[in-house]
Design a protein around this motif. Structure first.
Motif, mmCIF file in Angstrom:
data_model
loop_
_atom_site.group_PDB
_atom_site.id
_atom_site.type_symbol
_atom_site.label_atom_id
_atom_site.label_comp_id
_atom_site.label_asym_id
_atom_site.label_seq_id
_atom_site.Cartn_x
_atom_site.Cartn_y
_atom_site.Cartn_z
ATOM 1 N N TYR A 287 50.153 50.309 44.910
ATOM 2 C CA TYR A 287 48.808 49.781 44.734
ATOM 3 C C TYR A 287 48.881 48.270 44.504
ATOM 4 N N THR A 288 47.751 47.589 44.608
ATOM 5 C CA THR A 288 47.712 46.176 44.252
ATOM 6 C C THR A 288 48.105 46.018 42.784
ATOM 7 N N THR A 289 48.698 44.883 42.450
ATOM 8 C CA THR A 289 49.092 44.649 41.062
ATOM 9 C C THR A 289 47.887 44.194 40.241
ATOM 10 N N GLY A 290 47.988 44.370 38.942
ATOM 11 C CA GLY A 290 46.916 43.922 38.066
ATOM 12 C C GLY A 290 46.675 42.430 38.166
ATOM 13 N N LEU A 291 47.738 41.642 38.275
ATOM 14 C CA LEU A 291 47.572 40.194 38.373
ATOM 15 C C LEU A 291 46.905 39.797 39.687
ATOM 16 N N ASP A 292 47.235 40.481 40.771
ATOM 17 C CA ASP A 292 46.573 40.190 42.038
ATOM 18 C C ASP A 292 45.084 40.504 41.939
ATOM 19 N N ASP A 293 44.752 41.639 41.343
ATOM 20 C CA ASP A 293 43.352 42.011 41.169
ATOM 21 C C ASP A 293 42.606 40.965 40.344
ATOM 22 N N LEU A 294 43.198 40.551 39.230
ATOM 23 C CA LEU A 294 42.542 39.593 38.350
ATOM 24 C C LEU A 294 42.426 38.216 39.008
ATOM 25 N N ARG A 295 43.483 37.782 39.669
ATOM 26 C CA ARG A 295 43.447 36.502 40.367
ATOM 27 C C ARG A 295 42.360 36.498 41.435
ATOM 28 N N ASN A 296 42.254 37.581 42.179
ATOM 29 C CA ASN A 296 41.241 37.678 43.218
ATOM 30 C C ASN A 296 39.835 37.554 42.646
ATOM 31 N N LEU A 297 39.593 38.238 41.533
ATOM 32 C CA LEU A 297 38.284 38.179 40.883
ATOM 33 C C LEU A 297 37.986 36.777 40.370
ATOM 34 N N ALA A 298 38.995 36.138 39.775
ATOM 35 C CA ALA A 298 38.797 34.802 39.214
ATOM 36 C C ALA A 298 38.508 33.778 40.304
ATOM 37 N N VAL A 299 39.294 33.803 41.382
ATOM 38 C CA VAL A 299 39.052 32.862 42.484
ATOM 39 C C VAL A 299 37.649 33.075 43.057
ATOM 40 N N ALA A 300 37.253 34.332 43.194
ATOM 41 C CA ALA A 300 35.916 34.621 43.709
ATOM 42 C C ALA A 300 34.842 34.033 42.802
ATOM 43 N N ARG A 301 34.998 34.187 41.493
ATOM 44 C CA ARG A 301 33.975 33.672 40.565
ATOM 45 C C ARG A 301 33.871 32.148 40.639
ATOM 46 N N ILE A 302 34.998 31.483 40.796
ATOM 47 C CA ILE A 302 34.984 30.020 40.844
ATOM 48 C C ILE A 302 34.486 29.524 42.200
ATOM 49 N N TYR A 303 34.943 30.138 43.276
ATOM 50 C CA TYR A 303 34.621 29.651 44.620
ATOM 51 C C TYR A 303 33.206 30.036 45.051
ATOM 52 N N LEU A 304 32.778 31.233 44.716
ATOM 53 C CA LEU A 304 31.445 31.706 45.107
ATOM 54 C C LEU A 304 30.432 31.272 44.059
ATOM 55 N N ASP A 305 30.219 29.961 43.974
ATOM 56 C CA ASP A 305 29.384 29.409 42.912
ATOM 57 C C ASP A 305 27.907 29.743 43.079
ATOM 58 N N ASN A 306 27.512 30.244 44.245
ATOM 59 C CA ASN A 306 26.107 30.595 44.475
ATOM 60 C C ASN A 306 25.849 32.106 44.403
ATOM 61 N N PHE A 307 26.842 32.884 44.041
ATOM 62 C CA PHE A 307 26.667 34.331 43.842
ATOM 63 C C PHE A 307 26.355 34.597 42.367
ATOM 64 N N PRO A 308 25.277 35.330 42.078
ATOM 65 C CA PRO A 308 24.984 35.620 40.676
ATOM 66 C C PRO A 308 26.092 36.401 39.970
ATOM 67 N N HIS A 309 26.700 37.367 40.661
ATOM 68 C CA HIS A 309 27.644 38.260 39.985
ATOM 69 C C HIS A 309 28.908 38.473 40.803
ATOM 70 N N ILE A 310 30.024 38.574 40.091
ATOM 71 C CA ILE A 310 31.271 39.103 40.632
ATOM 72 C C ILE A 310 31.486 40.447 39.948
ATOM 73 N N LYS A 311 31.698 41.469 40.756
ATOM 74 C CA LYS A 311 31.775 42.825 40.205
ATOM 75 C C LYS A 311 33.224 43.295 40.124
ATOM 76 N N GLY A 312 33.620 43.791 38.961
ATOM 77 C CA GLY A 312 34.878 44.495 38.801
ATOM 78 C C GLY A 312 34.620 45.975 39.028
ATOM 79 N N TYR A 313 35.027 46.482 40.183
ATOM 80 C CA TYR A 313 34.698 47.858 40.559
ATOM 81 C C TYR A 313 35.730 48.796 39.939
ATOM 82 N N TRP A 314 35.344 49.448 38.867
ATOM 83 C CA TRP A 314 36.294 50.225 38.066
ATOM 84 C C TRP A 314 36.910 51.378 38.854
ATOM 85 N N VAL A 315 36.208 51.872 39.870
ATOM 86 C CA VAL A 315 36.750 52.971 40.663
ATOM 87 C C VAL A 315 38.056 52.560 41.335
ATOM 88 N N MET A 316 38.123 51.319 41.810
ATOM 89 C CA MET A 316 39.287 50.843 42.554
ATOM 90 C C MET A 316 40.406 50.329 41.648
#
Length: 392
Positions: A287-316
């Protein structure tokens, strides 16, 4: 850029990667990052600074609030002809494991799973080769008649393109008629990775990237709010991940300018490596590593400055890592779901559902404020804070 919520400490004193200094300055000033700066975030080993930058962006938008919805997931069929290589959910119509509900059975299935307080019904399913166009608006209309308080979020852009083909109607007209039948919002599935190189290998028969983006623009033009996903952790490069985010950022700019809004949330989906031909061909079982998952979410939150929400999908990524992700820019953790089959068919090890009380406790234990929302992100209930403070 929204005003800051609460006192934000300057981040430069935590810096361990000098190459991030210009990015820290830009983020603290509320300025947009370039593509090259986004790639710097993906490659940095200074994960503490990455986390703090993402948390700063999240706090500016929402303070300590973390959103969730009391929801139900329903797949009305798993019969599909598309043949995506990452999918373990789809079945052929003659397979024993195939199911296919008519509109009345869809209503009965909702009744079987319904609990008081559920506000959102999320439906995405296979591309059925035989259903007529009339099946789909009839299903939405019957659901709205039976459950008038239930907000129906259904049909990915890939499904909308399929409905356009079988109805011989433009995708905008398909959306308009479904909205007239009671469709409230669109989920973000079917995006996978926009890069042609990847798409040809993982979803060659699915909606093309530009058409996916067009359909979401059309939904936004009707006042419908949508989500956007990205499937990562298979054969894509980091550059292709960021290109995916970049294209979404451009569409969101346009939708906000023209229609006053567009995407609600960006949802990275971690590749699940069991039961699908892509994983088998790659010899991939991890599976993807925890650090890869977290890094992906963080980059998305910083780069997608016009998106209201970044979702951590607990199912995945699992409920435990989802809880950690609340320090990495995540402001939404999806919903209670009731039953989920698509990710679990491919090896997701998370539970099939979480209770509302469990979601509240998960958020509170991370030092955040749980907010129960509906499909439109209206706040229905704000819960008190309790538990340990999150990392500062």
């Amino acid at each position: 850029m929204p005003s800051q919520a609460g006192r934000i400490l300057p981040l430069m004193k935590w810096l361990r990667d000098p190459g991030l200094a210009p990015i820290v300055e830009k983020v603290e000033a509320g300025e947009r990052l370039t593509f090259d700066e986004g790639m710097r975030l993906f490659h940095t080993r200074d994960l503490n600074t990455l986390m703090r930058l993402a948390d700063l962006q999240k706090r500016r938008l929402h303070g300590d609030k973390v959103y969730f919805v009391h929801s139900m997931r329903l797949e009305f069929t798993n019969i599909c002809y598309v043949g995506c290589t990452f999918c373990a959910f789809a079945a052929h119509k003659n397979e024993e494991r195939a199911w296919d509900y008519d509109p009345d059975e869809v209503v009965r299935q909702v009744g079987r799973r319904y609990l008081p307080g559920i506000t959102e019904l999320h439906m995405s399913s296979g591309h059925h080769p035989n259903h007529k166009w009339e099946y789909y608006p009839a299903m939405v209309q019957k659901l709205r008649e039976a459950y008038p308080d239930l907000q129906v979020k259904a049909f990915t852009a890939a499904e909308i393109e399929h409905l356009s083909r079988i109805s011989k109607k433009p995708t905008l007209e398909v959306l308009r008629e479904l909205q007239g039948a009671g469709l409230a919002a669109m989920p973000g599935g079917g995006a996978e990775i926009f890069a042609d190189r990847v798409r040809r290998q993982v979803a060659k028969n699915k909606v093309k990237a530009e058409k996916w983006l067009q359909i979401h623009r059309e939904a936004h033009s009707l006042g419908m709010r949508t989500n956007a996903t990205m499937l990562y952790g298979h054969i894509e490069t980091l550059e292709e991940r960021l290109d995916h985010m970049h294209r979404l950022r451009e569409v969101q700019d346009d939708s906000i300018a023209q229609f006053g809004g567009g995407f609600h949330a960006f949802i990275p989906l971690a590749f699940q490596p069991l039961g699908n031909t892509l994983a088998q061909n790659l010899g991939k079982t991890e599976y993807t590593t925890g650090l890869d998952d977290l890094r992906n979410l963080a980059v998305a939150r910083i780069y997608l400055d016009n998106f209201p929400h970044i979702k951590g999908y607990w199912v995945m990524i699992g409920s435990e890592l989802t809880q950690v992700s609340l320090d990495w820019g995540v402001s939404d953790i999806d919903g209670t779901i009731q039953e989920e089959h698509i990710a679990h068919a491919a090896g997701a090890t998370s539970p099939m559902a979480l209770s509302q009380a469990g979601m509240v406790k998960m958020i509170q234990a991370a030092g955040r404020v749980p907010v129960l929302r509906d499909a439109y992100y209206n706040e229905l209930e704000v819960f008190g804070r309790s538990g340990l403070d999150a990392a500062d």
